[in-house]
Design a protein around this motif. Structure first.
Motif, PDB file in Angstrom:
ATOM      1  N   ILE A 129       0.837  -1.210   0.000  1.00 39.70           N
ATOM      2  CA  ILE A 129       0.000   0.000   0.000  1.00 39.70           C
ATOM      3  C   ILE A 129       0.867   1.253   0.000  1.00 39.70           C
ATOM      4  O   ILE A 129       0.595   2.224  -0.732  1.00 39.70           O
ATOM      5  CB  ILE A 129      -0.931  -0.006   1.241  1.00 39.70           C
ATOM      6  N   ASP A 156      -2.409  13.658   0.187  1.00 39.47           N
ATOM      7  CA  ASP A 156      -3.752  13.476   0.730  1.00 39.47           C
ATOM      8  C   ASP A 156      -4.709  13.024  -0.366  1.00 39.47           C
ATOM      9  O   ASP A 156      -5.548  12.147  -0.164  1.00 39.47           O
ATOM     10  CB  ASP A 156      -4.265  14.795   1.326  1.00 39.47           C
ATOM     11  N   LEU A 157      -4.536  13.620  -1.504  1.00 41.07           N
ATOM     12  CA  LEU A 157      -5.395  13.258  -2.626  1.00 41.07           C
ATOM     13  C   LEU A 157      -5.136  11.796  -3.031  1.00 41.07           C
ATOM     14  O   LEU A 157      -6.070  11.033  -3.295  1.00 41.07           O
ATOM     15  CB  LEU A 157      -5.123  14.201  -3.812  1.00 41.07           C
ATOM     16  N   ALA A 159      -4.128   9.422  -1.123  1.00 40.02           N
ATOM     17  CA  ALA A 159      -4.732   8.557  -0.101  1.00 40.02           C
ATOM     18  C   ALA A 159      -6.229   8.421  -0.350  1.00 40.02           C
ATOM     19  O   ALA A 159      -6.789   7.324  -0.248  1.00 40.02           O
ATOM     20  CB  ALA A 159      -4.460   9.126   1.290  1.00 40.02           C
ATOM     21  N   ALA A 160      -6.871   9.507  -0.669  1.00 44.05           N
ATOM     22  CA  ALA A 160      -8.310   9.466  -0.924  1.00 44.05           C
ATOM     23  C   ALA A 160      -8.629   8.578  -2.126  1.00 44.05           C
ATOM     24  O   ALA A 160      -9.561   7.781  -2.102  1.00 44.05           O
ATOM     25  CB  ALA A 160      -8.840  10.877  -1.147  1.00 44.05           C
ATOM     26  N   ALA A 163      -8.090   4.921  -1.225  1.00 39.60           N
ATOM     27  CA  ALA A 163      -9.213   4.434  -0.428  1.00 39.60           C
ATOM     28  C   ALA A 163     -10.407   4.151  -1.328  1.00 39.60           C
ATOM     29  O   ALA A 163     -11.074   3.115  -1.194  1.00 39.60           O
ATOM     30  CB  ALA A 163      -9.581   5.444   0.652  1.00 39.60           C
ATOM     31  N   MET A 164     -10.644   5.048  -2.247  1.00 38.26           N
ATOM     32  CA  MET A 164     -11.780   4.860  -3.146  1.00 38.26           C
ATOM     33  C   MET A 164     -11.637   3.570  -3.963  1.00 38.26           C
ATOM     34  O   MET A 164     -12.602   2.827  -4.144  1.00 38.26           O
ATOM     35  CB  MET A 164     -11.904   6.051  -4.096  1.00 38.26           C
ATOM     36  N   GLU A 166      -9.784   0.869  -3.159  1.00 42.44           N
ATOM     37  CA  GLU A 166      -9.903  -0.293  -2.267  1.00 42.44           C
ATOM     38  C   GLU A 166     -11.365  -0.546  -1.921  1.00 42.44           C
ATOM     39  O   GLU A 166     -11.832  -1.679  -1.884  1.00 42.44           O
ATOM     40  CB  GLU A 166      -9.100  -0.079  -0.985  1.00 42.44           C
ATOM     41  N   GLY A 167     -12.082   0.535  -1.653  1.00 42.20           N
ATOM     42  CA  GLY A 167     -13.506   0.399  -1.346  1.00 42.20           C
ATOM     43  C   GLY A 167     -14.281  -0.142  -2.534  1.00 42.20           C
ATOM     44  O   GLY A 167     -15.219  -0.934  -2.375  1.00 42.20           O
ATOM     45  N   ALA A 168     -13.875   0.283  -3.735  1.00 47.04           N
ATOM     46  CA  ALA A 168     -14.556  -0.215  -4.932  1.00 47.04           C
ATOM     47  C   ALA A 168     -14.328  -1.714  -5.069  1.00 47.04           C
ATOM     48  O   ALA A 168     -15.236  -2.465  -5.440  1.00 47.04           O
ATOM     49  CB  ALA A 168     -14.041   0.517  -6.170  1.00 47.04           C
ATOM     50  N   GLN A 170     -13.921  -3.797  -2.668  1.00 47.68           N
ATOM     51  CA  GLN A 170     -14.781  -4.428  -1.661  1.00 47.68           C
ATOM     52  C   GLN A 170     -16.220  -4.498  -2.146  1.00 47.68           C
ATOM     53  O   GLN A 170     -16.851  -5.559  -2.144  1.00 47.68           O
ATOM     54  CB  GLN A 170     -14.673  -3.639  -0.346  1.00 47.68           C
TER      55      GLN A 170
END
Lengths: 205, 205, 205, 205
Positions: A129, A156-157, A159-160, A163-164, A166-168, A170
């Motif tokens: 990661i 920061d961008l 990271a966002a 996350a998006m 990884e969430g997708a 899931q």
DNA sequence: TATGAATGAGCTTTCATTCAT
DNA sequence: AATGAATGAAAGCTCATTCAT
């Protein structure tokens, strides 16, 4: 006279089999028997090539991370501008995939859960990661520079966006129809572009 | 004369215990013995109140979904404008949490993995996600309307934000320092606002 | 043209490796893999030179018994009186040894345990013990004769001394400090001398 | 209402079963299945009452040590003089035993071998041996005092006798006819008496 | 309701032995 | 002679579930 080693090939087969079984059954239910059957090998052979089941898992994590890198480099080969590179990255990560992609995505989700509870897995997962974050961060910074924007917010961008994605993974794996993986690429790209445009201009210092 | 029924209280205790054990050990390693110990109950009692271990898990999923709803309603009570409501929602989902929050977040990540492989879990998980999507979509549409924007993209935007939050749960649980959960709230909010501002104006038809 | 047979040398290497591994891990945990590694050979080679793992063990027993005989003969070479010979024997068995001695002693203890449960091992072990008993008995009888004592009790005395030595092996291997092996030589010698002196005088018949 | 615990009784049964199986098959071959069968219990139950197989072994060691102590105290009850006590001790340790004794002796030999390779077993084994040494040493010192002898050598003498007894266990278990256990009692006693008589007189200081 | 012992299937892992090369 | 991969039968251990009390 002597038999020639084939460990590397066998290890690759076993790792691939774990990925396949994990995608649908999870790590715990990916039994040695099941992995062996998937690979068409005798169960005992898995422990000849790997010290433990966990070692197969750890190998899978690094293997997938490497695969991701290679895939990006492959797609990025044709890219020229920073924006193309960013596009290539998102494509490599969440682009519409064939059947194999769904399996990889599901396996990665299972790995994520194992990373929460197994320190050894967490370590390699975290490293993967971090590498992604670094790369994406750099790609974003280049885009920002090209448009004469400050690069302060690039990490920061990144990271966002990470996350998006990884969430997708899931949501794509655990729900049907609600959110296809490939769809995330567009969202992420849109988010990136909006953020880049919204970033303050870099003043000549 | 008659024993006071305490089934509901017991069930709640057991569900809470599962959440606690799952957060660190995952579902498979959350043994009946371990859950019982965490709850301070005798192991045999768990199968008196629940038909199976999976039933406890399914109950936990709905329990957490309900908890999320209540938390939003609680925070939303003070809100007035559509933007305030959206803010309240994101706060309820990824706002800075206390110690208990980390446990809930980790448990939710584990649940996500189980949803991939267990149909029964997937069903309730999917329902919970769909409800979230519906709610968030509505909140976003209201914000768009307030600013005289078309609401066409609200569902896609909601999906992107949801993915970002789920991904933040994952990264927060499995990595240290790379991405704190609380941090996701800001990213999501920024993304939402950028997208709202970028949406085309609704023309009077 | 013809390959030089080295079977005997290989067998010796393997036997020695078993002794080494057994000393610290016992017979069951002395796996073929571990023995091969210790000997620096390929695992498959062990079953080329030996029919089974047990055969290596049996060979080790006779090998150690032979080694004991040779060691005694070596030390006994300088001896002249019966008492010197007895001394030499005890020295050969429990005399202060170097590092290798501790390994041999520990391996012998493990062999003793295997002799209890494996008939094939018991057979060779028993033969070795019987030979020792015979030899020691004779040495004691000679000492008794030299001092004009009856030799009636020599076999019983030999058995007692043998037991003491075997017990010393055990205690030296399994406890630290309580009873060093080398220490047993003195005790045994003292016991022998006291017994010899206490034996009744042989009257001319 | 609640079921009453029977763990202690079950543990005793299991320990006894291990002793029985170990006596003829050794520790490694004393499988959980075999022990369970010997005890007439379901295999899984053994791990309900013991954390591991090794824990059963450790419990057996302390159990046997305790049994030895009780047996001595029982026999010693009738003793009056120091010599009687010494006699009682040797009787308790190597006196002619019934069928059960042979089993205990063989099990103890196997334990001795395990003590060489398992640190946890070695610890309790060592403690047991040290206790024996202490007790025997004291008994011998009393005998020496009674006969106005110096007690300087009592500990060394105790060690020699202990070794003789342990060796007798080994030889009795692994050979037939060469050295019956019971026979060791006489040898040890004879050795003790000879040594006591040979000890220098204590001069009034 | 509540307890905790009991069951047995299934897991990962180990390992002597075999065998193609 | 030598290599090292391959096999498959156990082994110890885990655990959801059942059940007598």
């Amino acid at each position: 006279m002597s038999r020639k080693p084939n460990t590397e090939a066998r290890r690759a087969e076993i790792i691939r089999a774990l990925q396949s079984v994990m995608a649908t059954h999870g790590y715990e239910k990916a039994t040695i028997q099941a992995i062996a059957k998937e690979a068409g090998l005798a169960p005992g052979l898995l422990h000849y090539h790997f010290k433990s089941k966990q070692e197969i898992l750890v190998s899978l994590v690094t293997s997938l991370a490497d695969y991701g890198q290679r895939r990006f480099e492959q797609i990025a080969g044709k890219a020229e501008s920073p924006m193309d590179l960013l596009n290539a990255y998102l494509e490599a990560r969440v682009g519409l995939g064939d059947g194999a992609a769904a399996e990889i995505v599901a396996a990665w989700v299972m790995i994520g859960a194992e990373a929460v509870r197994q320190a050894e897995v967490r370590e390699v997962y975290q490293r993967a990661i971090a590498t992604e974050l670094e790369l994406l961060s750099e790609l974003l910074a280049n885009c920002l520079r090209e448009r004469q924007r400050v690069t302060t917010g690039s990490r920061d961008l990144a990271a966002a966006l990470l996350a998006m994605m990884e969430g997708a993974y899931q949501l794509a794996s655990a729900t049907s129809g609600i959110m296809p993986v490939g769809y995330a690429a567009q969202s992420a790209l849109r988010h990136a572009m909006l953020s880049i445009d919204a970033a303050p201009l870099a003043t000549a210092s």
